[in-house]
Design an enzyme around this catalytic site. Sequence first.
Site, PDB file in Angstrom:
ATOM      1  N   HIS A  17       0.840  -1.212   0.000  1.00  9.19           N
ATOM      2  CA  HIS A  17       0.000   0.000   0.000  1.00  9.19           C
ATOM      3  C   HIS A  17       0.873   1.260   0.000  1.00  9.19           C
ATOM      4  CE1 HIS A  17      -2.984  -2.696   2.368  1.00  9.19           C
ATOM      5  NE2 HIS A  17      -3.528  -2.505   1.169  1.00  9.19           N
ATOM      6  N   LYS A  41     -17.831  -6.566   7.498  1.00  8.50           N
ATOM      7  CA  LYS A  41     -16.630  -7.361   7.772  1.00  8.50           C
ATOM      8  C   LYS A  41     -16.197  -7.164   9.212  1.00  8.50           C
ATOM      9  CE  LYS A  41     -14.082  -7.540   3.379  1.00  8.50           C
ATOM     10  NZ  LYS A  41     -12.831  -7.058   2.741  1.00  8.50           N
ATOM     11  N   ARG A  90      -1.833  -5.976  -8.299  1.00 10.19           N
ATOM     12  CA  ARG A  90      -0.655  -6.792  -8.009  1.00 10.19           C
ATOM     13  C   ARG A  90      -0.389  -7.800  -9.113  1.00 10.19           C
ATOM     14  NH1 ARG A  90      -3.105  -8.237  -2.322  1.00 10.19           N
ATOM     15  NH2 ARG A  90      -4.784  -8.349  -3.813  1.00 10.19           N
ATOM     16  N   SER A 129      -2.841  -7.841   2.977  1.00 12.69           N
ATOM     17  CA  SER A 129      -3.068  -7.696   4.423  1.00 12.69           C
ATOM     18  C   SER A 129      -3.465  -9.019   5.073  1.00 12.69           C
ATOM     19  CB  SER A 129      -4.168  -6.660   4.686  1.00 12.69           C
ATOM     20  OG  SER A 129      -3.780  -5.409   4.189  1.00 12.69           O
TER      21      SER A 129
HETATM   22  O1  PNS Z   1      -8.689  -2.898   0.355  1.00  8.91           O
HETATM   23  P1  PNS Z   1      -9.929  -3.468  -0.284  1.00  8.91           P
HETATM   24  O2  PNS Z   1     -10.748  -4.224   0.729  1.00  8.91           O
HETATM   25  O3  PNS Z   1      -9.625  -4.265  -1.514  1.00  8.91           O
HETATM   26  O4  PNS Z   1     -10.791  -2.176  -0.734  1.00  8.91           O
HETATM   27  C1  PNS Z   1     -12.043  -2.341  -1.377  1.00  8.91           C
HETATM   28  C2  PNS Z   1     -12.781  -0.990  -1.495  1.00  8.91           C
HETATM   29  C3  PNS Z   1     -12.840  -0.306  -0.153  1.00  8.91           C
HETATM   30  C4  PNS Z   1     -12.047  -0.106  -2.466  1.00  8.91           C
HETATM   31  C5  PNS Z   1     -14.189  -1.266  -2.066  1.00  8.91           C
HETATM   32  O5  PNS Z   1     -14.729  -2.365  -1.383  1.00  8.91           O
HETATM   33  C6  PNS Z   1     -15.118  -0.075  -1.894  1.00  8.91           C
HETATM   34  O6  PNS Z   1     -14.901   0.974  -2.456  1.00  8.91           O
HETATM   35  N1  PNS Z   1     -16.175  -0.276  -1.112  1.00  8.91           N
HETATM   36  C7  PNS Z   1     -17.150   0.755  -0.806  1.00  8.91           C
HETATM   37  C8  PNS Z   1     -18.537   0.309  -1.276  1.00  8.91           C
HETATM   38  C9  PNS Z   1     -18.738   0.649  -2.737  1.00  8.91           C
HETATM   39  O7  PNS Z   1     -18.603   1.768  -3.155  1.00  8.91           O
HETATM   40  N2  PNS Z   1     -19.098  -0.388  -3.556  1.00  8.91           N
HETATM   41  C10 PNS Z   1     -19.406  -0.167  -4.946  1.00  8.91           C
HETATM   42  C11 PNS Z   1     -18.445  -0.822  -5.863  1.00  8.91           C
HETATM   43  S1  PNS Z   1     -18.995  -2.483  -6.171  1.00  8.91           S
END
Ligand code: PNS
Length: 168
Positions: A17, A41, A90, A129
């Site tokens: 990150h 979660k 990645r 993570s």
């Molecule tokens: O680090 P991560 O868990 O891969 O991050 C995922 C994240 C936070 C970028 C994604 O889950 C997110 O933006 N969630 C907020 C909900 C949202 O906007 N969902 C719509 C897209 S399907």
Amino acid sequence: MKEAIYPGSFDPVTYGHIDVIRRAACMFDRLLVSVLDNKAKVPLFTVDERVKMLQDVTRDIENVEIGCFQGLLVDYARKQNVHIAIRGLRAVTDFEYELQIAQTNRKLSGGNLDTIFLCTSLEYAYLNSSSVKEIAYFGGDISALVPPEVAARVKEKYGDRADERPRS
Ligand code: PNS
């Protein structure tokens, strides 16, 4: 002013990150790194703890701010008046999931939120993570994966749970 949001769970923040944060910070005047408060979660760290760790590890990068959000990224981005999201890739295995989220966000925002992908540096391409947490849980060495202050906090968490570890 060129601004972007780098959203994620950051549970906890890793060197992967931080690599993306440093590179994105060079491309924008302001980079808002934002922790998702995802009620669906059960994270290892609270949002406040994740924000604090991100603040600690980015304290030398002037144009980085740390925030948090609940709900949809498009709503948060609109409130922040930011139109670009950053995500790290990645490997090709990340791509399908990330492409779907990027397309969804573009659609939901009416074209007001685009995603820019940065390819994670090769040395961090394996890192996530979840692996950090699993390695630490089983007492492994995470010093190559996260900064020392983060490693200490992960160990503190699992120190409390040492009795829960499977015994051989
Ligand atoms: O680090 P991560 O868990 O891969 O991050 C995922 C994240 C936070 C970028 C994604 O889950 C997110 O933006 N969630 C907020 C909900 C949202 O906007 N969902 C719509 C897209 S399907």
